[in-house]
Design an enzyme around this catalytic site. Structure first.
Site, PDB file in Angstrom:
ATOM      1  N   MET A 191       0.945  -1.167  -0.101  1.00  0.00           N
ATOM      2  CA  MET A 191      -0.046  -0.082  -0.089  1.00  0.00           C
ATOM      3  C   MET A 191       0.804   1.174   0.005  1.00  0.00           C
ATOM      4  SD  MET A 191      -2.989  -1.021   2.643  1.00  0.00           S
ATOM      5  CE  MET A 191      -3.972   0.397   2.412  1.00  0.00           C
ATOM      6  N   HIS A 192       0.301   2.401  -0.295  1.00  0.00           N
ATOM      7  CA  HIS A 192       0.619   3.758   0.122  1.00  0.00           C
ATOM      8  C   HIS A 192       1.760   4.162  -0.985  1.00  0.00           C
ATOM      9  CE1 HIS A 192      -1.006   3.066   3.866  1.00  0.00           C
ATOM     10  NE2 HIS A 192      -0.049   2.078   4.142  1.00  0.00           N
TER      11      HIS A 192
ATOM     12  N   ASP B 265      -2.630  -5.210   0.658  1.00  0.00           N
ATOM     13  CA  ASP B 265      -2.151  -6.459   0.973  1.00  0.00           C
ATOM     14  C   ASP B 265      -2.702  -6.955   2.340  1.00  0.00           C
ATOM     15  OD1 ASP B 265      -0.724  -4.396   2.330  1.00  0.00           O
ATOM     16  OD2 ASP B 265       1.114  -4.920   1.956  1.00  0.00           O
TER      17      ASP B 265
END
Length: 482
Positions: free
Chosen positions: A77-78, A233
């Protein structure tokens, strides 16, 4: 057949499952991250495409392969993938564990309505502060940025030709109204971004598009393969472990550490530094406490001692004893929950001439377990209740560590039987839901449990006292130096 793709930080894994959800075959390909400056962590998105091609080449020829009907991507992520108007990558992806934008994160976090709309503290690893950093330090690139995609959404673009992302992944950007499950004009404006720079949003278990004809032809697949929205995830791991309803949760002893609880409603509490994100299925959310270094702490100790993690933990055995005399603070890359500090750093305390490598390894496991206890306490403050948890991740292979963690958390931990139950399986399940339209409750099932590890009652008080000491010592480390 259904294909789940787990796009990790160090490699990609593709898992093929049959119509009943049983794993049939898997393939992996590796890549690396670059760290051009302290605190920076970047990756070439082209390496993900290469890895995907390599994994698909490995799977071709597997019985049933040509019958793949659905694909889903679970991604770390991110990350910020910046694209120009021709969908060309403008710079390396800035990853989740990059801390260069700490000042920008603090600025956004102090902005009115940002916490209340996003449901979260703005952490340096989140996507929005990364774009503020790019605006200030790479203005020419920022000016050319037509789209910002998360890593999983970038693979969705490659697979479908569409800019599309799911809710669970997008919740970690600080641009999404996590309660309303939509981009927020207020949050986008605070980060100097626009809605047209965002991908379209879908639920993770619904269709995002179909596989591009040229990929279907190259990979030997049918032309109508559905690509689902996919997931971040941890949401995918929750789908793979069947964690979808209030009271269900898991502890992940992976590179990073996670204590995750599924929620039936939106219950943000940013002050706890708990992440509150959309789940990959409609009308569900999840909350998690995240520590940046878990088994990575043991990897670090292995690097400086010249021993593998297995070699470090083998002499300790499986039976839990009292706490050691050394204390380890697991903050090698700063910390998220509950401290929200990019500058906090790790260390040992209580070392003496008698301290051995075994003592250091035991201290590392204790320190990580205390960090996960911090995460659990933060989750409790939001109202999340867990009576027992699944335990997954590489660290769960150490029975000693699981016994230690159960005792520190004062929570029974359930070890799944060997098999698939992680992000790749969760992604394959999301692909199946997008194709069949089945109810999630009939597909997102919990794994068979091999063993339940109960807290060691005779050692609970000793570990509780050591945890309280750990908390006080951490508080001292957080004080600014005069």
């Amino acid at each position: 057949m259904y294909l789940g793709i787990d796009l990790g930080t160090s490699g990609l894994r593709a898992l093929m499952t049959d119509a009943s959800g049983q794993p049939v075959a898997s393939a992996e390909a590796q890549y690396s991250a670059q760290h051009p400056h302290p605190g920076w962590s970047e990756q070439d998105p082209g390496s993900w495409i290469t890895a995907l091609d390599q994994a698909m080449a490995q799977l071709q020829g597997t019985p049933g392969y040509s019958g793949i009907r659905g694909i889903a991507v679970a991604g770390h992520m991110h990350g910020a993938v910046l694209l120009d108007r021709a969908d060309q990558v403008l710079r390396p992806c800035i990853l989740w564990n990059d801390t260069r934008s700490a000042a920008e994160a603090a600025e956004l976090d102090a902005t009115d309505e940002v916490r209340s709309l996003s449901g979260n503290i703005v952490f340096p690893g989140f996507t929005a502060p990364k774009l503020l950093w790019v605006q200030r330090h790479e203005p020419e690139i920022f000016a050319k940025t037509a789209k910002v995609l998360l890593p999983a959404a970038y693979l969705n673009l490659h697979l479908t030709g569409r800019h599309v992302a799911d809710m669970s992944d997008s919740a970690g950007t600080s641009w999404l109204d996590v309660g309303a499950r939509d981009w927020s004009e207020r949050l986008l404006g605070a980060g100097h971004m626009r809605r047209d720079q965002m991908p379209d949003l879908v639920e993770g278990c619904t269709a995002a598009g179909t596989l591009r004809p040229e990929l279907a032809a190259r990979w030997g697949l049918r032309p109508d393969v559905v690509v689902s929205g996919g997931a971040g995830d941890n949401a995918a791991a929750a789908c793979g472990t069947g964690v979808m309803a209030e009271g269900q949760g898991f502890v992940s002893l992976g590179t990073s550490g996670v204590v995750l609880a599924a929620r039936d409603g939106f219950h943000p509490d940013p002050a706890t530094a708990v992440h509150t994100f959309c789940h990959a299925i409609p009308d569900r959310w999840y909350q998690m406490g995240v520590m940046l270094s878990a088994t990575d702490c043991m990897n670090w100790l292995g690097r400086i001692t010249g021993r593998s993690p297995a070699e470090l933990t083998a002499p300790i055995g499986d039976q839990l004893g009292p706490p050691g005399t050394a204390t380890f603070f697991p903050y090698l890359s700063g910390e998220r929950t509950p401290h929200n500090s990019a500058n906090l750093r790790g260390g040992f305390e209580g070392l003496g001439v008698q301290t051995t490598t075994d003592d250091l390894a035991r201290a590392v496991m204790e320190g990580v377990s205390f960090g996960l206890r911090d995460c659990l306490e933060a989750l409790k403050a939001t109202g999340a209740g867990l009576e027992r948890c699944l335990v997954i991740g590489g660290g769960s292979k150490s029975l000693y560590w699981v016994r230690l963690l159960a005792t520190v958390l004062n929570l029974p931990l359930c070890l799944p039987k060997d098999g698939e139950f992680g992000a790749a399986l969760g992604a394959a399940r999301l692909a199946r839901l997008a194709v069949t339209g089945e109810p999630p409750s009939e597909v997102l099932l919990t794994p068979e449990i091999a063993q339940v590890i109960e807290p060691e009652a005779a050692l609970r008080e000793q570990y509780e006292a050591r945890y309280q000491l750990f908390r006080r010592q951490t508080a001292e480390r957080l004080k600014p130096v005069a």
